[in-house]
Design an enzyme around this catalytic site. Structure first.
Site, PDB file in Angstrom:
ATOM      1  N   ASP A  94       0.846  -1.191   0.000  1.00 67.82           N
ATOM      2  CA  ASP A  94       0.000   0.000   0.000  1.00 67.82           C
ATOM      3  C   ASP A  94       0.880   1.239   0.000  1.00 67.82           C
ATOM      4  O   ASP A  94       1.256   1.763   1.049  1.00 67.82           O
ATOM      5  CB  ASP A  94      -1.007   0.004   1.159  1.00 67.82           C
ATOM      6  CG  ASP A  94      -2.203  -0.896   0.868  1.00 67.82           C
ATOM      7  OD1 ASP A  94      -2.244  -1.500  -0.221  1.00 67.82           O
ATOM      8  OD2 ASP A  94      -3.095  -0.998   1.730  1.00 67.82           O
ATOM      9  N   TYR A 153      -1.715   5.211  -2.537  1.00 64.44           N
ATOM     10  CA  TYR A 153      -3.155   5.455  -2.374  1.00 64.44           C
ATOM     11  C   TYR A 153      -3.701   6.372  -3.473  1.00 64.44           C
ATOM     12  O   TYR A 153      -4.676   7.096  -3.269  1.00 64.44           O
ATOM     13  CB  TYR A 153      -3.503   5.995  -0.970  1.00 64.44           C
ATOM     14  CG  TYR A 153      -3.377   4.936   0.097  1.00 64.44           C
ATOM     15  CD1 TYR A 153      -2.136   4.531   0.563  1.00 64.44           C
ATOM     16  CD2 TYR A 153      -4.507   4.300   0.609  1.00 64.44           C
ATOM     17  CE1 TYR A 153      -2.011   3.532   1.513  1.00 64.44           C
ATOM     18  CE2 TYR A 153      -4.384   3.291   1.566  1.00 64.44           C
ATOM     19  CZ  TYR A 153      -3.135   2.924   2.005  1.00 64.44           C
ATOM     20  OH  TYR A 153      -3.027   1.930   2.936  1.00 64.44           O
ATOM     21  N   ASN A 169      -3.324  -4.180  -1.563  1.00 65.86           N
ATOM     22  CA  ASN A 169      -4.558  -4.014  -2.341  1.00 65.86           C
ATOM     23  C   ASN A 169      -4.612  -2.677  -3.059  1.00 65.86           C
ATOM     24  O   ASN A 169      -5.209  -2.567  -4.122  1.00 65.86           O
ATOM     25  CB  ASN A 169      -5.794  -4.204  -1.452  1.00 65.86           C
ATOM     26  CG  ASN A 169      -5.762  -3.342  -0.215  1.00 65.86           C
ATOM     27  OD1 ASN A 169      -4.768  -3.352   0.517  1.00 65.86           O
ATOM     28  ND2 ASN A 169      -6.815  -2.596   0.030  1.00 65.86           N
ATOM     29  N   HIS A 184     -10.657  -5.089   8.638  1.00 63.66           N
ATOM     30  CA  HIS A 184     -10.047  -6.149   7.809  1.00 63.66           C
ATOM     31  C   HIS A 184      -9.883  -7.459   8.567  1.00 63.66           C
ATOM     32  O   HIS A 184      -9.008  -8.267   8.238  1.00 63.66           O
ATOM     33  CB  HIS A 184      -8.679  -5.728   7.264  1.00 63.66           C
ATOM     34  CG  HIS A 184      -8.695  -4.502   6.414  1.00 63.66           C
ATOM     35  ND1 HIS A 184      -9.524  -4.373   5.323  1.00 63.66           N
ATOM     36  CD2 HIS A 184      -7.958  -3.367   6.474  1.00 63.66           C
ATOM     37  CE1 HIS A 184      -9.300  -3.185   4.763  1.00 63.66           C
ATOM     38  NE2 HIS A 184      -8.372  -2.558   5.437  1.00 63.66           N
ATOM     39  N   HIS A 236      -4.513  -0.359   9.650  1.00 60.86           N
ATOM     40  CA  HIS A 236      -3.807   0.896   9.937  1.00 60.86           C
ATOM     41  C   HIS A 236      -3.657   1.119  11.431  1.00 60.86           C
ATOM     42  O   HIS A 236      -4.194   2.064  12.017  1.00 60.86           O
ATOM     43  CB  HIS A 236      -4.532   2.060   9.266  1.00 60.86           C
ATOM     44  CG  HIS A 236      -4.679   1.858   7.793  1.00 60.86           C
ATOM     45  ND1 HIS A 236      -5.624   2.463   7.032  1.00 60.86           N
ATOM     46  CD2 HIS A 236      -3.968   1.084   6.936  1.00 60.86           C
ATOM     47  CE1 HIS A 236      -5.507   2.073   5.778  1.00 60.86           C
ATOM     48  NE2 HIS A 236      -4.514   1.229   5.688  1.00 60.86           N
TER      49      HIS A 236
HETATM   50 FE   LIG Z   1      -4.221  -2.626   2.433  1.00 63.96          FE
END
Ligand SMILES: [Fe+2]
Ligand SMILES: *[C@@H]1O[C@H](CO)[C@@H](O)[C@H](O)[C@H]1NC(C)=O
Ligand SMILES: *[C@@H]1O[C@H](CO)[C@@H](O)[C@H](O)[C@H]1NC(C)=O
Ligand SMILES: *[C@@H]1O[C@H](CO)[C@@H](O)[C@H](O)[C@H]1NC(C)=O
Ligand SMILES: *[C@@H]1O[C@H](CO)[C@@H](O)[C@H](O)[C@H]1NC(C)=O
Length: 455
Positions: A187, A190, A224, A319, A348
């Site tokens: 990641d 973003y 992702n 998640h 996070h």
């Molecule tokens: Fe992620």
């Protein structure tokens, strides 16, 4: 009766997992999760100036470096000039492989990747990009020769993004003089947060990390937010911007995809996996990992570290259990091979697990609880770079026994490998002074010294 209950609890505590985990009461100063404006990531001055410079390991053992950069207007110069410290009169040149891509209505600049090889170990090199008065100079130090007692310090970051908090995290890492290479657990930019995945945010991110990534290798894992799969705008190729921009030496470990690969660096063997590529039985990633793990020679590289984006053990509501099917597939192999650490992002927040495994469950036996296991890795979730999506501050209550320490904060970590038995690990919140370690522990190597650790 009460006495029996007490004894029973005592027994549980001694035989089973000790529920010694702690949830930090640290209260982070609130701040909005907003990206730094694009204008504050200016291009370097000069016509066609090389930008977004970053390096990564370029071979299996650390004598190779992939140098990557973007020239915004013209394809040329597509060459890197480099030399060893003190040998300015022995300059070498390597040409890049140049690529570019379109994404919806965005067109990238010229993206260059130059692989330089057969460098000397443990040596300072300088390199230059550009030409005449728009030349930019950088440097890096190659790692020491691979070996069992070679000290080496890795920085660890995840889910970085490009907010003001991201900047705090990165600035902290840069001012921590110990880190020699970054393990990035996925990641990155973003950019996909923006309408049409505004890929100018991939460019600004490249400029953002340059102060670190141009000078020491970042070891890349795909998350992702690297997928950029957007059929609604006819973008059907997963990982398109990521794979154009961030090259890795996957062929050196006989991988068939840049999304999973391994490297040796100093005393560590690092295996990178892809949470977002097929990993079931018979898939390319499965076949590769199955033949890769037995190759690891702990007499050469004692420290076996796995990077993956989606965590396998985590107790945050965000998640939760997304990594579960991959854990079920691969955890037995990691325990059999005594992996030392599994580093993940995605959530996070920060969390460190006990050494636990959960490999007995077979749907009929009911054994679904993680147990203490001296052969198991410690799982660290460090998706706390500080990106635009904000904090994952909702932990599952009560704290499960597999969780040793957890905190809703942003930050980075360092892993200081001292020798084949000992590595000192510290995690640093980005709102503290950068020398403060909010979590620290001596890790003992699972192959050479599988004793119990305590933080
Ligand atoms: Fe992620
Ligand atoms: C570089 O030199 C050219 C002319 O040789 C000049 O036009 C340009 O402004 C210079 N750029 C910088 C960044 O100094
Ligand atoms: C891309 O499309 C968006 C939405 O229509 C628009 O706002 C943006 O200016 C376009 N960018 C380019 C480079 O054409
Ligand atoms: C599942 O585990 C139980 C208990 O260990 C064992 O008796 C049984 O044979 C296992 N089943 C299979 C299909 O492996
Ligand atoms: C390995 O490093 C640890 C921590 O610095 C130290 O205590 C230990 O003595 C070292 N082991 C050897 C064999 O040098």
């Amino acid at each position: 009766m009460e006495f029996i209950t007490v004894v029973f609890h005592l027994l549980l505590h001694t035989v089973g997992l000790c529920s010694g985990g702690s949830t930090s009461q640290y209260v982070r100063k609130a701040e909005p999760a907003i990206d730094i404006p694009l204008e504050l990531f200016p291009q370097p001055s000069g016509y066609n100036a090389p930008e977004q410079v970053h390096i990564t390991q370029g071979d299996l053992v650390g004598r190779g470096v992939i140098i990557s950069w973007v020239t915004p207007v013209e394809r040329h110069p597509n060459v890197v000039t480099y030399w060893e410290d003190g040998k300015q009169d022995e300059k070498h040149k390597t040409h890049s492989i140049t690529t570019s891509y379109r994404y919806y209505n965005y067109s990238s600049g010229y993206i260059h990747h130059a692989t330089i090889k057969k460098l000397n170990y443990d040596t300072l090199y300088f390199y230059e990009l550009g030409k005449q008065n728009v030349t930019r100079r950088f440097s890096f130090t190659t790692p020491p020769k691979v070996g069992p007692d070679v000290p080496y310090t890795f920085g660890i970051m995840g889910d970085l993004g490009q907010t003001y908090a991201s900047k705090q995290t990165l600035d902290h890492y840069v001012s921590n003089p110990k880190g020699q290479a970054v393990l990035m657990v996925g990641d990155l930019s973003y950019a996909d947060h923006y309408p049409f995945h505004d890929n100018r945010r991939w460019d600004s991110w490249g400029r953002f990390i340059e102060k670190s990534a141009a000078y020491q290798p970042w070891i890349w894992t795909a998350g992702n937010h690297e997928l950029d799969f957007a059929p609604e705008i006819e973008e059907y190729t997963p990982f398109k911007p990521y794979m154009h921009r961030y090259h890795v030496p996957y062929r050196a470990s006989q991988s068939t995809s840049p999304l999973w690969y391994s490297i040796k660096r100093a005393s560590a063997y690092i295996i990178v996996l892809s949470s977002y590529s097929a990993y079931g039985k018979y898939t390319p990633q499965y076949k590769w990992l199955k033949q890769e793990l037995p190759k690891v020679n702990r007499a050469e590289t004692p420290w076996l570290i796995v990077l993956v984006h989606s965590p396998w053990y985590n107790s945050n509501n965000y998640h939760f259990m997304e990594g579960e099917s991959m854990r079920v597939m691969y955890e037995p192999w990691l325990v059999q091979n005594k992996v030392d650490l599994v580093l993940a992002g995605h959530v996070h927040s920060y969390e460190r697990s006990e050494r636990i495994s959960n490999v007995q469950y077979n749907i009929t036996d009911g054994l679904s609880t993680p147990i203490k296991d001296a052969s198991a890795p410690v799982y660290i979730t460090i998706g706390d770079g500080g990106n635009i999506e904000g904090m994952a501050d909702s932990f599952i209550d009560p704290q499960p026994s597999y969780s040793a320490y957890r905190e809703a904060s942003f930050g980075h970590a360092t892993l200081e490998i001292k020798n084949r038995t000992h590595a000192y690990y510290t995690w640093h919140r980005n709102q503290d002074s950068d020398v403060v370690a909010a979590d620290s522990i001596w890790f003992y190597n699972r192959y050479w010294y599988p004793n119990e650790e305590s933080s």
